[in-house]
Enzyme design. Structure first.
Site, PDB file in Angstrom:
ATOM      1  N   ALA A 293     -16.527 -11.897  64.148  1.00  0.00           N
ATOM      2  CA  ALA A 293     -16.346 -11.500  62.747  1.00  0.00           C
ATOM      3  C   ALA A 293     -14.981 -11.929  62.243  1.00  0.00           C
ATOM      4  O   ALA A 293     -14.812 -13.013  61.688  1.00  0.00           O
ATOM      5  CB  ALA A 293     -16.560  -9.997  62.591  1.00  0.00           C
ATOM      6  N   ARG A 294     -13.974 -11.071  62.433  1.00  0.00           N
ATOM      7  CA  ARG A 294     -12.621 -11.363  61.964  1.00  0.00           C
ATOM      8  C   ARG A 294     -11.613 -10.915  63.018  1.00  0.00           C
ATOM      9  O   ARG A 294     -11.801  -9.884  63.677  1.00  0.00           O
ATOM     10  CB  ARG A 294     -12.319 -10.634  60.647  1.00  0.00           C
ATOM     11  CG  ARG A 294     -13.277 -10.911  59.524  1.00  0.00           C
ATOM     12  CD  ARG A 294     -13.315 -12.362  59.112  1.00  0.00           C
ATOM     13  NE  ARG A 294     -12.088 -12.810  58.454  1.00  0.00           N
ATOM     14  CZ  ARG A 294     -11.877 -14.065  58.086  1.00  0.00           C
ATOM     15  NH1 ARG A 294     -12.774 -14.995  58.340  1.00  0.00           N
ATOM     16  NH2 ARG A 294     -10.748 -14.394  57.483  1.00  0.00           N
TER      17      ARG A 294
ATOM     18  N   GLU B  25      -3.903 -16.713  64.405  1.00  0.00           N
ATOM     19  CA  GLU B  25      -4.515 -18.004  64.714  1.00  0.00           C
ATOM     20  C   GLU B  25      -3.689 -19.116  64.079  1.00  0.00           C
ATOM     21  O   GLU B  25      -3.119 -18.920  62.996  1.00  0.00           O
ATOM     22  CB  GLU B  25      -5.954 -18.054  64.188  1.00  0.00           C
ATOM     23  CG  GLU B  25      -6.882 -17.045  64.833  1.00  0.00           C
ATOM     24  CD  GLU B  25      -8.320 -17.149  64.318  1.00  0.00           C
ATOM     25  OE1 GLU B  25      -8.595 -18.063  63.504  1.00  0.00           O
ATOM     26  OE2 GLU B  25      -9.160 -16.331  64.719  1.00  0.00           O
TER      27      GLU B  25
ATOM     28  N   HIS C 202     -12.391 -19.910  67.352  1.00  0.00           N
ATOM     29  CA  HIS C 202     -12.896 -19.682  65.990  1.00  0.00           C
ATOM     30  C   HIS C 202     -13.942 -20.732  65.610  1.00  0.00           C
ATOM     31  O   HIS C 202     -13.804 -21.470  64.634  1.00  0.00           O
ATOM     32  CB  HIS C 202     -11.761 -19.673  64.969  1.00  0.00           C
ATOM     33  CG  HIS C 202     -12.104 -18.911  63.714  1.00  0.00           C
ATOM     34  ND1 HIS C 202     -11.173 -18.215  62.985  1.00  0.00           N
ATOM     35  CD2 HIS C 202     -13.296 -18.732  63.065  1.00  0.00           C
ATOM     36  CE1 HIS C 202     -11.758 -17.649  61.926  1.00  0.00           C
ATOM     37  NE2 HIS C 202     -13.044 -17.954  61.970  1.00  0.00           N
TER      38      HIS C 202
ATOM     39  N   GLY D 165     -17.219 -19.927  65.007  1.00  0.00           N
ATOM     40  CA  GLY D 165     -18.396 -19.283  64.434  1.00  0.00           C
ATOM     41  C   GLY D 165     -19.069 -20.082  63.337  1.00  0.00           C
ATOM     42  O   GLY D 165     -20.297 -20.126  63.247  1.00  0.00           O
TER      43      GLY D 165
END
Length: 526
Positions: free
Chosen positions: A229-230, A259, A277, A279
């Site tokens: 998600a985050r 990040e 990251h 996704g």
């Protein structure tokens, strides 16, 4: 108008914008360079790297719309943008499939130790016994959040014969039942009962650090935590300690609090699966995100409201597209109401009848205000700044709904009380093309398609009145496009709505009023 793109965007999205706008693709701009250049542009498209801070927005003197090629908008100061009337839109559904597939992929990778087994074999080792995993079938997947991504993950898990337990207070019981998912009444219930826990919530002040040592302590010792998600939702220090101490079975992470991140202690643990990251990193998702963001900015720059606007009243749920078709009509009715009033009052009453009354009509409320205020303000109006400007001028909006209307499938009526009485205008959409139609004005039924330039007449109902209007307009070189006539009883009051190719000058209006029988003449530009 000019659009700035600061990060890699699908070429199809760039070409879409170039059809109507000047486009600059300036990758890897520094923060200082962005501050220097931003004032030149009307639109901006970014991904996750560009930080659109209050300082940037403060220098964006011409900015009308910001598009985010992706779902997260935490790198945009939404409050600052809204105060300046800048519309912010994202692409919320562009990467949902990619993110959901990555979530399921990480779950399986963690359950079967796939990355570690791959690395071992590449080192020339054959250690089948060290990588014994667990099956996901008959296990419970716990979801914190059941939005677009969570729903796809749930369907995939059900297809693998998993049980799905989900916490999301905003999802109806009916939808939960239709999906075949069990509802959890709290996050704690998910943590305590699931074998795999996947997070699907945005990063907000309420969710930042929600998975901390206390939350991890509620999980089963064999459970796995998954986060695509985050970053920041999970306290990474607490997670490291839980994994190192064996409090939980493992974790699969794609996002991090800071990040890019290449030095997290989490990367050294054998019971983690980590990716940088990824996704939304599929060819299809990147293309969809770029095109969607480009479409949203293009809509906004044309004065329309994008369907994925973050800070504008976009219709939600069932009937959203249907309601959106009424926006132009409501704005025209607002302009018409102003044009037919000597001085607008303090309260705008909006009445919805028929099918349109069944849906979310906040967008139409703002559209009507936008039309009413347009002649009164000296700055561009949009769906972001209009409500604030209306409040500044003391304008109140009251809405009412009538589920059925005997004459029309849907009907919108605007009313306003002024010093010379109440004024009302009504309209609907007709035909398969749902074209705007003016139904009522000046107290009469007037069935006519609204055009840019219109003339409204109030007169006595007596022979020759239509001919006299034609003569006056013809002598002035004004061509009539269409005309509608409304009246009460014969030989009483009447009204006419006339569409013309050009605006009717004041001297022509005065000439009409000098003719016996004409009592009111107004030129309105929509």
């Amino acid at each position: 108008m000019k659009v700035l793109i600061t990060e890699k965007l699908a070429e199809s999205g760039v070409e879409l914008l170039k059809e109507d706008f000047d486009v600059d693709v300036l990758l890897d701009l520094s923060d200082e360079e962005l501050l220097e250049r931003i004032g030149e542009y009307d639109g901006l498209i970014i991904r996750s790297a560009t930080q659109v801070t209050a300082d940037v927005i403060g220098r964006a003197d011409n900015m009308k719309a910001i598009g985010r090629a992706g779902i997260g908008v935490d790198n945009i100061d939404i409050e600052a943008a809204s105060k300046r009337g800048i519309l912010v839109a994202n692409a919320p559904e562009s990467n949902t499939i990619a993110a959901a597939e990555h979530t399921l992929g990480l779950m399986l990778a963690a359950a079967r130790h796939i990355p570690a087994a791959d690395a071992s074999l590449r080192e020339g080792k054959w250690k089948r016994g060290e990588f014994k995993g667990v099956e996901v079938a008959e296990k419970t997947l716990g979801l914190v959040g059941l939005g677009h991504v969570g729903a796809i993950v749930a369907r995939g898990a059900l297809g693998m014969r998993m049980k799905v337990l989900a916490y999301d207070p905003y999802i109806s019981d009916e939808k939960i039942r239709q999906m075949g998912v069990h509802r959890a009444e709290s996050v704690e219930e998910v943590l305590e009962n699931a074998d795999f826990i996947s997070l699907h919530v945005p990063r907000t002040p309420q969710t930042t650090g929600m998975i901390d040592s206390a939350a991890l302590g509620r999980m089963k010792p064999s459970a796995y935590l998954i986060n695509v998600a985050r970053g920041g939702i999970v306290n990474e220090t607490d997670l490291y300690n839980a994994l190192k101490e064996g409090t939980i079975g493992g974790a699969a992470l794609d996002v991090y609090a800071e990040e890019p991140n290449t030095g997290s202690p989490l990367f050294s643990l054998p019971n983690t699966v980590v990716t940088p990251h990824l996704g939304a990193s599929t060819v299809e998702a990147q293309d969809r995100a770029g095109v969607t963001a480009a479409e949203q900015v293009a809509f906004a720059l044309r004065g329309e409201v994008p369907m994925h606007a973050i800070n504008a009243p976009v219709p939600e749920g069932e009937g959203a597209e249907f309601v959106g078709r009424f926006s132009e009509l409501c704005e025209s009715l607002g302009k018409l109401l102003y044009g037919l009033s000597d001085r607008p009052g303090e309260t705008l009453k909006v009445e919805y009848r028929g099918e349109v009354a069944e849906f979310d009509t906040r967008l139409l409320d703002v559209s009507a205000q936008k039309g009413l205020l347009a002649p009164m303000v000296h700055e561009p109006l949009n769906f972001v700044n209009t409500p604030a400007l209306a409040r500044e001028r003391g304008l109140k909006v009251e809405t009412s709904r009538v589920p059925e209307d005997g004459a029309y499938t849907s009907l919108v009526t605007l009313r306003m009380q002024t010093r010379d009485g109440e004024h009302a205008v009504s309209g609907t959409l007709i035909g398969t093309g749902m074209r705007p139609r003016l139904i009522g004005a000046m107290g009469f039924t007037l069935d006519i398609t609204p055009e840019k330039h219109m003339l409204f007449i109030r007169n006595k109902d007596m022979p020759g009145m239509i001919g006299r209007i034609g003569s006056v307009l013809g002598e002035a070189g004004l061509n009539i496009g269409n005309m509608a006539v409304g009246r009460d009883e014969p030989n009483s009051g009447a009204a006419m709505a006339v569409t013309v190719d050009e605006e009717v000058p004041d001297e022509v209006l005065q000439q009409l009023l000098e003719i016996p029988g004409f009592t009111e003449a107004r030129s309105v530009t929509l």
